[in-house]
Design an enzyme around this catalytic site. Structure first.
Site, PDB file in Angstrom:
ATOM      1  N   HIS A 108      79.203  23.318  37.213  1.00 31.45           N
ATOM      2  CA  HIS A 108      80.437  23.902  36.668  1.00 31.45           C
ATOM      3  C   HIS A 108      81.300  24.521  37.767  1.00 31.45           C
ATOM      4  CE1 HIS A 108      82.709  26.582  33.761  1.00 31.45           C
ATOM      5  NE2 HIS A 108      82.901  25.356  33.328  1.00 31.45           N
ATOM      6  N   SER A 146      89.405  31.730  36.150  1.00 34.51           N
ATOM      7  CA  SER A 146      90.211  31.044  37.170  1.00 34.51           C
ATOM      8  C   SER A 146      90.832  29.756  36.643  1.00 34.51           C
ATOM      9  CB  SER A 146      89.350  30.754  38.395  1.00 34.51           C
ATOM     10  OG  SER A 146      89.013  31.961  39.047  1.00 34.51           O
TER      11      SER A 146
HETATM   12  N1  LIG Z   1      82.048  30.803  36.158  1.00 34.82           N
HETATM   13  C1  LIG Z   1      83.316  31.263  36.451  1.00 34.82           C
HETATM   14  C2  LIG Z   1      84.403  30.999  35.622  1.00 34.82           C
HETATM   15  N2  LIG Z   1      84.252  30.261  34.488  1.00 34.82           N
HETATM   16  C3  LIG Z   1      85.215  30.292  33.407  1.00 34.82           C
HETATM   17  C4  LIG Z   1      86.405  29.349  33.616  1.00 34.82           C
HETATM   18  O1  LIG Z   1      87.280  29.814  34.641  1.00 34.82           O
HETATM   19  C5  LIG Z   1      87.224  29.250  32.312  1.00 34.82           C
HETATM   20  O2  LIG Z   1      87.721  30.545  31.989  1.00 34.82           O
HETATM   21  C6  LIG Z   1      86.389  28.729  31.158  1.00 34.82           C
HETATM   22  O3  LIG Z   1      85.815  27.484  31.544  1.00 34.82           O
HETATM   23  C7  LIG Z   1      87.247  28.534  29.893  1.00 34.82           C
HETATM   24  O4  LIG Z   1      88.306  27.648  30.154  1.00 34.82           O
HETATM   25  N3  LIG Z   1      85.629  31.464  35.943  1.00 34.82           N
HETATM   26  C8  LIG Z   1      85.825  32.213  37.085  1.00 34.82           C
HETATM   27  O5  LIG Z   1      86.951  32.642  37.364  1.00 34.82           O
HETATM   28  N4  LIG Z   1      84.763  32.483  37.906  1.00 34.82           N
HETATM   29  C9  LIG Z   1      83.513  32.022  37.631  1.00 34.82           C
HETATM   30  O6  LIG Z   1      82.570  32.296  38.436  1.00 34.82           O
HETATM   31  C1  LIG Z   2      81.471  28.926  38.369  1.00 36.11           C
HETATM   32  C2  LIG Z   2      80.764  28.880  37.084  1.00 36.11           C
HETATM   33  O1  LIG Z   2      81.257  28.402  36.083  1.00 36.11           O
HETATM   34  C3  LIG Z   2      79.332  29.328  37.098  1.00 36.11           C
HETATM   35  O2  LIG Z   2      79.323  30.676  37.498  1.00 36.11           O
HETATM   36  C4  LIG Z   2      78.677  29.185  35.729  1.00 36.11           C
HETATM   37  O3  LIG Z   2      77.290  29.389  35.958  1.00 36.11           O
HETATM   38  P1  LIG Z   2      76.268  28.204  35.562  1.00 36.11           P
HETATM   39  O4  LIG Z   2      76.617  27.026  36.457  1.00 36.11           O
HETATM   40  O5  LIG Z   2      74.894  28.773  35.878  1.00 36.11           O
HETATM   41  O6  LIG Z   2      76.459  27.900  34.095  1.00 36.11           O
END
Ligand SMILES: Nc1c(NC[C@H](O)[C@H](O)[C@H](O)CO)[nH]c(=O)[nH]c1=O
Ligand SMILES: CC(=O)[C@@H](O)COP(=O)(O)O
Length: 160
Positions: free
Chosen positions: A97, A65
């Site tokens: 995060h 995202s």
């Molecule tokens: N944890 C989720 C993520 N994390 C990844 C980030 O969106 C991004 O791709 C990364 O930090 C590299 O820049 N993305 C989602 O769409 N949904 C999640 O639950």
């Molecule tokens: C939205 C996120 O980035 C999350 O799903 C990552 O999981 P965590 O907070 O346990 O590292």
């Protein structure tokens, strides 16, 4: 009104502008693919039901995202759609995060609406659990992809 009190898939087709002359882009995050593909199917089905031609529906994928903002910006610059739908699913984990990804994604998409002439629709689920995401991507609360498709058509013709 909370989503739980309304169905995201309900709309009055007769009240939706004809989409047969439009070009609509969809940028899809690959994180939580089960959810984002459900959202995409809802959007795709609704756009076609409202007249959009299949060859006028553009799809790009991005890793997560957080990359939706760049993907939508690049699509706007290179393909010049009438509107773009940003599809993502962010599900809370153990750390903060989640908050940073949700905030950055929402702000980035908001900024595109402010800084470009192309409407960008926020079709990003931000859920505490996988079940909440399932319920809103074709489950008990309908499909936010349908809601986003209707918004995209309405915004694409706004003021015209
Ligand atoms: N944890 C989720 C993520 N994390 C990844 C980030 O969106 C991004 O791709 C990364 O930090 C590299 O820049 N993305 C989602 O769409 N949904 C999640 O639950
Ligand atoms: C939205 C996120 O980035 C999350 O799903 C990552 O999981 P965590 O907070 O346990 O590292």
């Amino acid at each position: 009104m909370a989503t739980a009190n309304r169905n995201l898939s309900h709309y009055d087709k007769d009240s939706i502008p004809d989409a047969s002359h439009l070009k609509i882009g969809i940028v899809v995050s690959e994180w939580n693919e089960e959810i984002t593909e459900g959202l995409y199917q809802g959007a795709h089905t609704t756009l076609v039901e409202c007249g959009l031609k299949e060859d006028q529906l553009l799809r790009w994928n991005v890793p997560g995202s957080f990359e939706l903002t760049f993907g939508c910006k690049k699509m706007i610059e290179e393909l010049k759609p009438d509107a773009v739908i940003a599809i993502g699913s962010v599900i809370r984990g153990e750390t903060q995060h989640f908050d940073f990804v949700c905030s950055a994604t929402a702000q980035g998409i908001k900024d595109l609406n402010v800084n470009t002439a192309t409407p960008v629709i926020f079709c990003v689920l931000t859920d505490d659990t996988l079940q909440q995401a399932k319920d809103r991507s074709g489950g008990t609360h309908g499909n936010k992809g349908t809601e986003a498709a209707i918004a995209a058509i309405k915004m694409a013709v706004l003021g015209k």
